[in-house]
Write an enzyme that holds these catalytic residues in place. Structure first.
Site, PDB file in Angstrom:
ATOM      1  N   CYS A  43      -0.531   6.262  10.108  1.00 44.60           N
ATOM      2  CA  CYS A  43       0.703   5.572  10.506  1.00 44.60           C
ATOM      3  C   CYS A  43       0.396   4.222  11.129  1.00 44.60           C
ATOM      4  O   CYS A  43      -0.425   4.121  12.030  1.00 44.60           O
ATOM      5  CB  CYS A  43       1.437   6.359  11.578  1.00 44.60           C
ATOM      6  SG  CYS A  43       2.068   7.892  11.035  1.00 44.60           S
ATOM      7  N   GLU A 101       0.831  -1.197   0.000  1.00 50.13           N
ATOM      8  CA  GLU A 101       0.000   0.000   0.000  1.00 50.13           C
ATOM      9  C   GLU A 101       0.874   1.259   0.000  1.00 50.13           C
ATOM     10  O   GLU A 101       1.995   1.255   0.513  1.00 50.13           O
ATOM     11  CB  GLU A 101      -0.891   0.012   1.250  1.00 50.13           C
ATOM     12  CG  GLU A 101      -1.874  -1.142   1.271  1.00 50.13           C
ATOM     13  CD  GLU A 101      -2.855  -1.098   2.434  1.00 50.13           C
ATOM     14  OE1 GLU A 101      -4.042  -1.327   2.189  1.00 50.13           O
ATOM     15  OE2 GLU A 101      -2.441  -0.839   3.578  1.00 50.13           O
ATOM     16  N   CYS A 140       7.089  -4.580  15.681  1.00 51.58           N
ATOM     17  CA  CYS A 140       6.593  -3.557  16.627  1.00 51.58           C
ATOM     18  C   CYS A 140       5.152  -3.901  17.001  1.00 51.58           C
ATOM     19  O   CYS A 140       4.320  -4.176  16.138  1.00 51.58           O
ATOM     20  CB  CYS A 140       6.658  -2.162  15.991  1.00 51.58           C
ATOM     21  SG  CYS A 140       8.335  -1.669  15.548  1.00 51.58           S
ATOM     22  N   CYS A 188       1.956  -1.972  15.438  1.00 53.42           N
ATOM     23  CA  CYS A 188       1.949  -1.696  13.998  1.00 53.42           C
ATOM     24  C   CYS A 188       1.325  -2.834  13.185  1.00 53.42           C
ATOM     25  O   CYS A 188       1.705  -3.993  13.334  1.00 53.42           O
ATOM     26  CB  CYS A 188       3.396  -1.455  13.532  1.00 53.42           C
ATOM     27  SG  CYS A 188       3.505  -1.008  11.793  1.00 53.42           S
ATOM     28  N   CYS A 219       3.563   8.502   0.708  1.00 51.82           N
ATOM     29  CA  CYS A 219       4.160   7.621   1.711  1.00 51.82           C
ATOM     30  C   CYS A 219       4.310   6.255   1.061  1.00 51.82           C
ATOM     31  O   CYS A 219       3.322   5.637   0.663  1.00 51.82           O
ATOM     32  CB  CYS A 219       3.234   7.556   2.928  1.00 51.82           C
ATOM     33  SG  CYS A 219       3.743   6.350   4.154  1.00 51.82           S
ATOM     34  N   CYS A 227       6.839  -6.881   7.042  1.00 51.16           N
ATOM     35  CA  CYS A 227       7.929  -6.351   7.861  1.00 51.16           C
ATOM     36  C   CYS A 227       8.301  -7.386   8.907  1.00 51.16           C
ATOM     37  O   CYS A 227       7.446  -8.100   9.416  1.00 51.16           O
ATOM     38  CB  CYS A 227       7.456  -5.054   8.533  1.00 51.16           C
ATOM     39  SG  CYS A 227       8.755  -4.211   9.466  1.00 51.16           S
TER      40      CYS A 227
HETATM   41  N1  SAH Z   1       9.714   0.793   9.725  1.00 54.62           N
HETATM   42  C1  SAH Z   1       9.862   2.208   9.774  1.00 54.62           C
HETATM   43  C2  SAH Z   1       8.859   2.987   8.924  1.00 54.62           C
HETATM   44  C3  SAH Z   1       7.404   2.614   8.948  1.00 54.62           C
HETATM   45  S1  SAH Z   1       6.234   3.185  10.103  1.00 54.62           S
HETATM   46  C4  SAH Z   1       9.839   2.707  11.189  1.00 54.62           C
HETATM   47  O1  SAH Z   1       9.626   1.900  12.083  1.00 54.62           O
HETATM   48  O2  SAH Z   1      10.109   3.874  11.418  1.00 54.62           O
HETATM   49  C5  SAH Z   1       6.087   4.881  10.161  1.00 54.62           C
HETATM   50  C6  SAH Z   1       5.831   5.349  11.590  1.00 54.62           C
HETATM   51  O3  SAH Z   1       4.546   4.959  12.108  1.00 54.62           O
HETATM   52  C7  SAH Z   1       6.845   4.783  12.563  1.00 54.62           C
HETATM   53  O4  SAH Z   1       7.251   5.780  13.449  1.00 54.62           O
HETATM   54  C8  SAH Z   1       6.026   3.752  13.296  1.00 54.62           C
HETATM   55  O5  SAH Z   1       6.606   3.391  14.512  1.00 54.62           O
HETATM   56  C9  SAH Z   1       4.711   4.456  13.408  1.00 54.62           C
HETATM   57  N2  SAH Z   1       3.594   3.591  13.756  1.00 54.62           N
HETATM   58  C10 SAH Z   1       3.461   2.274  13.558  1.00 54.62           C
HETATM   59  N3  SAH Z   1       2.269   1.842  14.029  1.00 54.62           N
HETATM   60  C11 SAH Z   1       1.634   2.916  14.527  1.00 54.62           C
HETATM   61  C12 SAH Z   1       0.371   3.110  15.132  1.00 54.62           C
HETATM   62  N4  SAH Z   1      -0.496   2.110  15.315  1.00 54.62           N
HETATM   63  N5  SAH Z   1       0.047   4.358  15.523  1.00 54.62           N
HETATM   64  C13 SAH Z   1       0.897   5.384  15.321  1.00 54.62           C
HETATM   65  N6  SAH Z   1       2.098   5.258  14.756  1.00 54.62           N
HETATM   66  C14 SAH Z   1       2.475   4.041  14.365  1.00 54.62           C
END
Ligand code: SAH
Length: 347
Positions: free
Chosen positions: A338, A98, A122, A125, A111, A118
């Site tokens: 995000c 996406e 995390c 996420c 974006c 991935c």
């Molecule tokens: N893998 C990279 C880029 C992708 S995510 C990274 O970890 O930075 C882009 C941003 O969204 C990152 O800061 C990630 O931690 C954040 N993110 C992921 N899940 C989220 C959520 N449920 N709510 C808010 N931010 C989130």
């Protein structure tokens, strides 16, 4: 080196010099490479037959040797609240990723995803839930930008590497993508308009600093001590906070670029005054900016937060002299915010 499924060369992943060499091998003059590169990266066509200033014979030869990777738009969702658009793309091998097109006062930003899925795990996420499938090629990352521009008819002024995947876990392809995106014979985007976000792959942060690309580095910090960071980000067991902060200081001293720290606020986990104090201790002497993101909902987890908590936390940081903003949430109604992007999809 860069190939399509059927073994032909992935022409959109080649830089200008490589393309010139490949075209030279076909017995063609150098200026042909300029024409072809411009069709691919300025006019952004998706087939060789559109390259109307080339002879039919050359087009046939190009088709035999090369393929132009293109993405099929399976689904397009438009936010009813803002002008955000989410694209679900099918890749040539049948996988899906996406991208999100966002509108800011200063222009449109895409974006992009850098991997199919991935492996970082995390907890908050959605992109990591179905696991990791493969890296995206430079052309597949680039095609997300080109396709979003073509489909929307909007001019693309910026790119953020904040979609599915960990960009620094697909380092070589991401760097090649950045070089193609900024090449002056191509899209010619200044890397000042590009942000790369990482969960903290420390050795690659040092590598990136040495390249001096001029992009903005965003660090997904999300917690200010090892215990609470490890609870939500497994990568912290590999590269702890101190190691990460040392790499960030090196990045700033090498590049002179201010780092942006992302902090997804989760009620009851990282939102207390004490958490703010620890964060200010960690960042106190750094030239940086904190971006607070009220954690976005994903259906598999029950982490919550809202703008009020985020404003409160910003207030704590403000008192401690730390520069912070609360990120505007775009596209939440279409699961485009995000952490809401995913590789699995339902139609
Ligand atoms: N893998 C990279 C880029 C992708 S995510 C990274 O970890 O930075 C882009 C941003 O969204 C990152 O800061 C990630 O931690 C954040 N993110 C992921 N899940 C989220 C959520 N449920 N709510 C808010 N931010 C989130």
């Amino acid at each position: 080196m860069y190939c399509c499924e059927d073994g032909r060369t992935d022409i959109l992943s080649l830089d200008f010099d490589e393309l010139a060499e490949a075209v030279g091998e076909l017995g063609e003059k150098k200026f042909r490479a300029k024409q072809i590169y411009s069709w691919l990266h300025v006019k952004r066509v998706t087939d060789f037959d559109s390259m109307t200033d080339l002879s039919a014979q050359l087009r046939a030869l190009l088709k035999e040797k090369f393929c132009i990777k293109s993405l099929f738009v399976v689904k397009k969702l438009e936010s009813a609240r803002d002008n955000t658009v989410k694209y679900l793309y099918r890749l040539p091998d049948g996988n899906h990723v996406e991208s999100v097109l966002m509108e800011y006062e200063h222009g449109n930003t895409v974006c992009v995803s850098t991997q199919v899925g991935c492996k970082m795990g995390c907890r908050f996420c959605a992109s990591t839930i179905a696991g990791y499938k493969r890296d995206l090629s430079p052309s597949e990352i680039l095609a997300q930008v080109y396709t979003a521009g073509r489909e929307s008819g909007r001019k693309i002024g910026g790119v953020v590497l904040m979609g599915i995947g960990e960009p620094l876990d697909n380092y070589d392809n991401v760097i090649r993508f950045l070089r193609l995106l900024s090449s002056k014979d191509g899209m010619n985007m200044s890397l000042r308009h590009v942000s790369l976000s990482t969960c903290g792959i420390v050795p690659r942060i040092y590598d990136l600093a040495k390249l001096g690309l001029g992009l903005t580095l965003s660090i997904s910090l999300h917690a200010a001590d090892n215990r609470s960071r490890s609870e939500i980000m497994p990568v912290n067991d590999r590269y702890g906070i101190n190691e990460l902060m040392t790499a960030c200081r090196d990045y700033f001293s090498t590049t002179g670029r201010r780092i942006s720290f992302e902090y997804a606020l989760i009620d009851g986990h990282n939102d207390s005054r004490e958490d703010a104090r620890k964060l200010s201790e960690l960042l106190g002497d750094m030239v940086c900016h904190v971006n607070i993101i009220p954690v976005n909902k994903i259906k598999e987890r029950n982490f919550t937060s809202d703008r009020k908590s985020a404003q409160r936390f910003r207030g704590y940081l403000d008192e401690l002299g730390i520069n912070a903003t609360v990120r505007r949430t775009l596209g939440a109604d279409i699961d485009a915010a995000c952490g809401q992007l995913r590789r699995e999809y339902e139609i």
